[in-house]
Scaffold this motif. Structure first.
Motif, PDB file in Angstrom:
ATOM      1  N   LYS A 181       1.018  -1.253   0.028  1.00 18.57           N
ATOM      2  CA  LYS A 181       0.064   0.198  -0.037  1.00 18.57           C
ATOM      3  C   LYS A 181       0.890   1.177  -0.030  1.00 18.57           C
ATOM      4  O   LYS A 181       0.386   2.005  -0.832  1.00 18.57           O
ATOM      5  CB  LYS A 181      -0.888  -0.104   1.277  1.00 18.57           C
ATOM      6  N   PRO A 185       0.797   5.978  -2.915  1.00 21.98           N
ATOM      7  CA  PRO A 185       1.122   7.346  -3.156  1.00 21.98           C
ATOM      8  C   PRO A 185       2.332   7.765  -3.818  1.00 21.98           C
ATOM      9  O   PRO A 185       2.542   8.859  -4.559  1.00 21.98           O
ATOM     10  CB  PRO A 185       1.217   7.589  -1.648  1.00 21.98           C
ATOM     11  N   ASP A 219      -7.411  -0.138  -4.249  1.00 18.71           N
ATOM     12  CA  ASP A 219      -6.895   1.001  -3.627  1.00 18.71           C
ATOM     13  C   ASP A 219      -6.422   2.189  -4.635  1.00 18.71           C
ATOM     14  O   ASP A 219      -6.477   3.142  -4.240  1.00 18.71           O
ATOM     15  CB  ASP A 219      -5.866   0.419  -2.490  1.00 18.71           C
ATOM     16  N   LEU A 223      -7.346   5.820  -3.604  1.00 19.05           N
ATOM     17  CA  LEU A 223      -6.544   6.824  -3.339  1.00 19.05           C
ATOM     18  C   LEU A 223      -6.270   7.891  -4.444  1.00 19.05           C
ATOM     19  O   LEU A 223      -5.996   9.137  -4.000  1.00 19.05           O
ATOM     20  CB  LEU A 223      -5.079   6.193  -3.178  1.00 19.05           C
ATOM     21  N   GLN A 226      -9.065  10.208  -3.551  1.00 22.12           N
ATOM     22  CA  GLN A 226      -8.524  10.864  -2.200  1.00 22.12           C
ATOM     23  C   GLN A 226      -7.538  12.273  -2.694  1.00 22.12           C
ATOM     24  O   GLN A 226      -7.992  13.273  -2.229  1.00 22.12           O
ATOM     25  CB  GLN A 226      -7.985  10.227  -1.437  1.00 22.12           C
TER      26      GLN A 226
END
Ligand SMILES: Nc1ncnc2c1ncn2[C@@H]1O[C@H](COP(=O)(O)OP(=O)(O)OP(=O)(O)O)[C@@H](O)[C@H]1O
Length: 658
Positions: A181, A185, A219, A223, A226
């Motif tokens: 994970k 980012p 995810d 993400l 987000q």
């Protein structure tokens, strides 16, 4: 000679003597012609040889049986000894925050090394297999049998240190949250993340990688939403996040590559003239949502080549590379983020591959060779910062490391993070292979010397700043702390942040609330101005004025005062980008960069140049340091030189001084 041998060999001798007499003696009327006798002798000799051969074969057979018997005895002995081992303590199901924090702390390393021990499988348990590999964070204990020369044996505990060790108690969610994970980012802010599943055949690589892919598929989209939400208050949560995800999935077998999204079509992995790696002919699909992502992964996985091995009925005999490219439409000038998910082919040892045919043995050799190169590249990349000597990173030796080139290239301007999950089987019969796996991954974890924290060499030179000082500078210098250092430079030192391309820099700043691209660009230029000032100061001496960059991006050269009457060295109109130029002797302050590469001509006539330095161990060869750029006035440029790139050694060689 034994008694039986005596009895069988004596009549043979008598017969032989008799025969010799008949051949050499008086040839009577009924004596056999010489030619016939020779043929008979040949036949006899042949018969004797075949008897001898069959006797030897029988002896070999019984030796092999005896060996097999000994092996079986040894296995049962190992099992019995294993049963005497104390039962391992069950581990907590979730990893504590302390352990996770320690594993992900900023210690300047780009590589995380983890280990995952799978449970004993039902068919192994039925055979009496017993777990001897115990994860005890942040390490691993492997109990193995230690056989002495005098026939005695005992149980030896081998301890290894890793960043994170997952036991059978830790499910896929725990592994994913800890290792996979955090790469998302990074990839969304134009970095490169690589996740490698390594291990013996049947140790759980595909199981781990498939579950990571499934979780990433969900995810990565949430993400991205987000990120968009944080940047754009008007965003309504739609699928249009501003990011475009493109997926390609292929397998590598030695020098060959096959497209798993296009019916195993043969594709090529090539490096273009700019040094970028191209996957030629591979199908690249834009992924619209998680379901589409999963569908592509499933389609590709079904086409992977599998074979039965000693340890796994459906063993994958190739490296499967799933590559996800992330393009940020809002910042088209920024580099694309890249995520590589690599399920490596299972390593096999000699005994595992003893029943393979020639092709399979060659295949195993190729796999082990490419895994060896991968290890060398990861380790040498970590050693670059530790050694003053040139460290060779052989990423061109295999297709796999060529694809992952940027992760190993010390000159890469992108932020890269590589995570290796080594999978191991827990059983006592696999203990030797587990030890091999640990020997493979242990050297990948290079401990860097502690970074200076409080000491900053030069507060006006960002290249000497630690992460702590860089954070302080950003908070103190920019817009009352609106740029969050956690977004802009979570781990980077000043030198690393200066290597981040402008697009990526701006992208990261814009992840902070209330920062627009103009502000982000100002901050980038402020940092670069400091760096150029410092570099120019170092080169020209403390009293010389430094180069500047304007807010519109135009650089003004550092003006070195002209020496009156100095003869003109070079016809400046001849100069073109891409030419190598030797500097004047007084420009070479520390004797390090006698030559520069001309990159770009500024409107005021000065040149943006990159240093070309002599190789540590060979002064006749040169290395181009493309990241070490500065602005040189034409008065510093002395002579044009011709350098030729030697592909083999990857150095430049001086050909001619014009
Ligand atoms: N953590 C785990 N929990 C439960 N079962 C597991 C785990 N890891 C692996 N397994 C099981 O072990 C078996 C072998 O796993 P897998 O096929 O992933 O091995 P592999 O390392 O990819 O092997 P190969 O290199 O030969 O392809 C599978 O049946 C898988 O379901």
């Amino acid at each position: 000679m034994t008694a039986t041998e005596m009895t069988t060999s004596q009549p043979d001798l008598a017969e032989k003597e008799e025969r010799q007499q008949s051949v050499a003696g008086d040839a009577g009327p009924d004596s056999i012609p010489a030619s016939v006798t020779a043929t008979a002798l040949c036949k006899e000799k042949h018969a004797a040889w075949s008897t001898l051969n069959s006797t030897l074969r029988a002896k070999e057979g019984s030796a092999a049986e005896r060996l097999l018997g000994q092996k079986a005895q040894m296995s049962s002995f190992i099992f019995e000894a294993g049963l005497k081992l104390p039962r391992p303590e069950p581990l907590p199901e979730a990893l504590s925050d302390e352990i996770l924090l320690a594993a992900t702390k900023d210690d300047g390393r780009d590589t995380t090394v983890c280990i995952r021990v799978r449970p004993v499988l039902p068919h192994e348990e039925a055979k009496g297999e017993y777990p001897v590999v115990i994860a005890s964070n942040p390490g691993l204990n492997v109990h193995s049998m230690d056989f002495r020369w005098n026939g005695m044996s005992n149980i030896k505990t081998n301890k290894y240190e890793v960043d994170l060790a997952f036991g059978p108690e830790h499910d896929n969610d725990v592994v994913y949250n800890a290792v996979a994970k955090p790469l998302i980012p990074l990839v969304l802010s134009n970095g490169m993340g690589t996740l490698l599943a390594y291990g013996q055949t049947g140790s759980g690589k595909t199981y781990t990688m498939t579950s990571m892919q499934e979780r990433i598929a969900t995810d990565i989209f949430s993400l991205a939403r987000q990120h968009r939400c944080a940047r754009d208050p008007a965003y309504n949560g739609s699928d249009d996040t501003g990011f475009v995800f493109t997926l390609c999935f292929f397998e590598l077998m030695g020098k060959q590559a096959f497209d798993l999204l296009d019916d195993r079509k043969s594709i090529s992995i090539l490096e273009d003239t700019f040094g970028a790696v191209q996957i030629v002919g591979a199908r690249q699909e834009d992924v619209v949502d998680s379901t589409h992502f999963l569908e592509l992964i499933e389609r590709g996985s079904a086409l992977r080549r599998t074979e039965a091995t000693a340890k796994n009925e459906t063993s994958s005999r190739s490296h499967a590379v799933c590559c996800i490219k992330v393009r940020n439409n809002e910042l088209p000038e920024a580099e694309d983020g890249m995520l590589y998910l690599v399920d490596l082919a299972g390593s096999e040892n000699n005994s595992d591959s003893s029943h393979h045919n020639r092709d399979r043995i060659n295949e195993t050799k190729e796999i082990n060779k490419s895994l060896g190169t991968l290890k060398e590249c990861i380790r040498n990349r970590s050693l670059v910062g530790l050694s003053n000597n040139h460290v060779h990173i052989p990423f061109r030796t295999s297709r796999l490391t060529l694809i992952l080139k940027e992760a190993f290239d010390p000159l890469s301007t992108r932020q890269c993070r590589t995570t290796v999950i080594a999978n191991v089987s827990p059983g006592i019969l696999d203990a030797q292979q587990t030890l091999n796996t640990m020997r493979y991954i242990e050297p990948l974890r290079v401990t860097l010397p502690p970074q200076p924290t409080a000491v900053v060499d030069d507060q006006t030179n960002p290249a000497t700043w630690t992460n702590a000082y860089l954070r302080k500078w950003i908070l103190a210098n920019y817009l009352g702390g609106r740029v969050d250092p956690n977004m802009l430079c979570p781990t980077e030192s000043g030198k690393q942040l200066c290597r981040v391309p402008m697009g990526t820099f701006i992208n990261r700043c814009m992840l902070c609330e209330g920062v627009d691209p103009r502000h982000a660009k100002e901050l980038y230029l402020k940092l670069w101005n400091l760096l150029i000032d410092a570099r120019t100061r170092n080169r020209n001496g403390p009293s010389k004025p430094a180069a500047r960059i304007d807010a519109d991006g135009a650089r003004k050269a550092s003006i070195r005062p002209a020496v009156p009457g100095r003869p003109k060295q070079l016809a400046v109109k001849q100069l073109k980008p891409g030419q190598f130029v030797a500097l004047t002797p007084d420009a070479i302050s520390d004797g390090k960069a006698p030559i520069v590469l001309l990159l770009e001509k500024r409107p005021d006539g000065a040149w943006v140049v990159a240093d070309v330095v002599a190789a540590e161990n060979d002064p006749d060869r040169y290395e181009l340091l493309i990241a070490d750029r500065w602005v040189a006035h034409t008065l510093l440029l002395k002579k044009l030189v011709e350098l030729e790139y030697d592909r083999k050694s990857r150095y430049y060689i001086l050909k001619n001084v014009v």
